[in-house]
Design a protein around this motif. Structure first.
Motif, PDB file in Angstrom:
ATOM      1  N   TYR A 160      11.170  -5.972   3.515  1.00 15.98           N
ATOM      2  CA  TYR A 160      10.509  -4.840   4.179  1.00 15.98           C
ATOM      3  C   TYR A 160      10.726  -3.550   3.390  1.00 15.98           C
ATOM      4  CZ  TYR A 160       9.219  -1.567   7.903  1.00 15.98           C
ATOM      5  OH  TYR A 160       8.629  -0.562   8.631  1.00 15.98           O
ATOM      6  N   ASP A 161      11.961  -3.300   2.984  1.00 18.41           N
ATOM      7  CA  ASP A 161      12.268  -2.049   2.282  1.00 18.41           C
ATOM      8  C   ASP A 161      11.520  -1.947   0.958  1.00 18.41           C
ATOM      9  OD1 ASP A 161      13.939  -1.310   4.329  1.00 18.41           O
ATOM     10  OD2 ASP A 161      15.800  -1.820   3.283  1.00 18.41           O
ATOM     11  N   ALA A 162      11.420  -3.058   0.227  1.00 18.29           N
ATOM     12  CA  ALA A 162      10.720  -3.036  -1.060  1.00 18.29           C
ATOM     13  C   ALA A 162       9.236  -2.740  -0.868  1.00 18.29           C
ATOM     14  CB  ALA A 162      10.908  -4.369  -1.780  1.00 18.29           C
ATOM     15  N   ALA A 163       8.633  -3.366   0.139  1.00 19.54           N
ATOM     16  CA  ALA A 163       7.209  -3.135   0.388  1.00 19.54           C
ATOM     17  C   ALA A 163       6.964  -1.735   0.936  1.00 19.54           C
ATOM     18  CB  ALA A 163       6.674  -4.187   1.356  1.00 19.54           C
ATOM     19  N   MET A 164       7.837  -1.274   1.822  1.00 20.40           N
ATOM     20  CA  MET A 164       7.659   0.060   2.386  1.00 20.40           C
ATOM     21  C   MET A 164       7.811   1.136   1.319  1.00 20.40           C
ATOM     22  SD  MET A 164       6.792   1.969   4.827  1.00 20.40           S
ATOM     23  CE  MET A 164       6.736   0.859   6.245  1.00 20.40           C
ATOM     24  N   ALA A 165       8.700   0.907   0.354  1.00 16.86           N
ATOM     25  CA  ALA A 165       8.852   1.863  -0.741  1.00 16.86           C
ATOM     26  C   ALA A 165       7.544   2.004  -1.514  1.00 16.86           C
ATOM     27  CB  ALA A 165       9.977   1.423  -1.676  1.00 16.86           C
ATOM     28  N   ALA A 166       6.850   0.872  -1.726  1.00 19.17           N
ATOM     29  CA  ALA A 166       5.564   0.918  -2.427  1.00 19.17           C
ATOM     30  C   ALA A 166       4.518   1.645  -1.594  1.00 19.17           C
ATOM     31  CB  ALA A 166       5.095  -0.504  -2.750  1.00 19.17           C
ATOM     32  N   LEU A 167       4.501   1.381  -0.289  1.00 21.80           N
ATOM     33  CA  LEU A 167       3.548   2.058   0.586  1.00 21.80           C
ATOM     34  C   LEU A 167       3.830   3.556   0.644  1.00 21.80           C
ATOM     35  CD1 LEU A 167       3.414  -0.515   3.536  1.00 21.80           C
ATOM     36  CD2 LEU A 167       1.628  -0.105   1.835  1.00 21.80           C
ATOM     37  N   ASP A 168       5.101   3.917   0.768  1.00 22.67           N
ATOM     38  CA  ASP A 168       5.465   5.335   0.833  1.00 22.67           C
ATOM     39  C   ASP A 168       5.096   6.061  -0.458  1.00 22.67           C
ATOM     40  OD1 ASP A 168       6.432   5.310   3.417  1.00 22.67           O
ATOM     41  OD2 ASP A 168       8.511   4.932   2.825  1.00 22.67           O
ATOM     42  N   ALA A 169       5.332   5.394  -1.592  1.00 23.11           N
ATOM     43  CA  ALA A 169       5.026   6.019  -2.881  1.00 23.11           C
ATOM     44  C   ALA A 169       3.539   6.309  -3.024  1.00 23.11           C
ATOM     45  CB  ALA A 169       5.496   5.117  -4.023  1.00 23.11           C
ATOM     46  N   ALA A 170       2.724   5.504  -2.338  1.00 23.38           N
ATOM     47  CA  ALA A 170       1.273   5.705  -2.382  1.00 23.38           C
ATOM     48  C   ALA A 170       0.785   6.591  -1.243  1.00 23.38           C
ATOM     49  CB  ALA A 170       0.560   4.356  -2.327  1.00 23.38           C
ATOM     50  N   GLY A 171       1.719   7.082  -0.429  1.00 20.73           N
ATOM     51  CA  GLY A 171       1.345   7.929   0.695  1.00 20.73           C
ATOM     52  C   GLY A 171       0.729   7.175   1.848  1.00 20.73           C
ATOM     53  N   ALA A 172       0.985   5.848   1.913  1.00 19.17           N
ATOM     54  CA  ALA A 172       0.355   5.019   2.943  1.00 19.17           C
ATOM     55  C   ALA A 172       1.349   4.482   3.961  1.00 19.17           C
ATOM     56  CB  ALA A 172      -0.378   3.847   2.287  1.00 19.17           C
TER      57      ALA A 172
END
Length: 239
Positions: free
Chosen positions: A207-219
């Motif tokens: 979850y943390d790895a995927a959320m980091a990618a989403l957060d980095a994209a502003g999503a």
């Protein structure tokens, strides 16, 4: 439509009941590749429910070789080539090859005319061709198999670690996050992380790895992120 049947027919029916899903509503069963964790319930479930089987070319033969010549006896089978588009029930399946050590292994973009679902597990690597197939999907079901440090220091024998780490193995949490960063778009509503190893991963790490990618994209606030578990049915997501 059901994609893959990696549990016994009895267990699949039990979990569908727990999730409030009617197995009689299924129009067919689509498989991604022949490995046991994706096919062990295929024959029994398809016969019990009268389902047509959709499989990459040669995979039905591999299933019969593993489970016996009567495993798929009496079933209607539609074979397709990786990269082929076919109709199953009311849905359109656009298949794409995935890098995995199977006879044939595919993912899908599934469309109903309005919405779309991207399905990609058992990915050793995720080249641009895979990203292009998933980009634009409203919901993405994506492998996040292992945490690289847990796998490297874990109990698996060296040959199995090499296989999982290889280009025909499985996608790590970091790999899933990197792929997500390439396919995030404004209409993406839900990401379900799947195929987590019970030995070499933790839901929180995926979850943390995927959320980091989403957060980095502003999503991060716009996309619902879920983690599928092996031991119980997950939340039902409506398209």
């Amino acid at each position: 439509m059901l994609i893959d049947a990696g549990l016994s027919a009895t267990e699949l029916l039990r979990r569908m009941a727990l999730a409030g899903l009617d197995p009689l509503s299924l129009d067919g069963l689509v498989v991604t590749h022949e490995h046991r964790d994706h096919t062990c319930g295929v024959g029994v479930l398809a016969r019990k429910l009268g389902l047509k089987l959709f499989a990459p070319e040669g995979v039905a033969g591999e299933i019969s070789r593993v489970y016996g010549q009567n495993a798929l006896r009496g079933l209607k089978i539609h074979e397709f080539l990786p990269g082929e588009v076919f109709e199953a029930g009311a849905l359109e399946f656009s298949s794409f090859p995935t890098s995995h050590d199977a006879h044939a292994s595919v993912g899908f973009c599934v469309r109903d005319g309005e919405k779309s679902l991207g399905f990609a597990t058992d990915l050793g690597i995720a080249p641009s061709a895979v990203a292009e197939c998933l980009c634009g999907c409203d919901i993405i079901y994506l492998e996040a198999n292992h945490d690289e440090d847990m796998l490297a220091s874990g109990p698996y024998p060296s040959f199995l670690k090499r296989r999982i780490f290889s280009d025909v193995g499985h996608l790590s949490n970091a790999g899933a996050g990197e792929l997500l960063s390439r396919i995030i778009h404004k209409d993406l509503s839900t990401v379900v992380l799947a195929h987590l190893s019970e030995v070499n991963n933790k839901p929180s790490l995926a979850y943390d790895a995927a959320m980091a990618a989403l957060d980095a994209a502003g999503a991060g606030r716009d996309v619902t992120l879920l983690v599928a578990r092996q031991d119980r049915p997950g939340r039902v997501v409506k398209v």
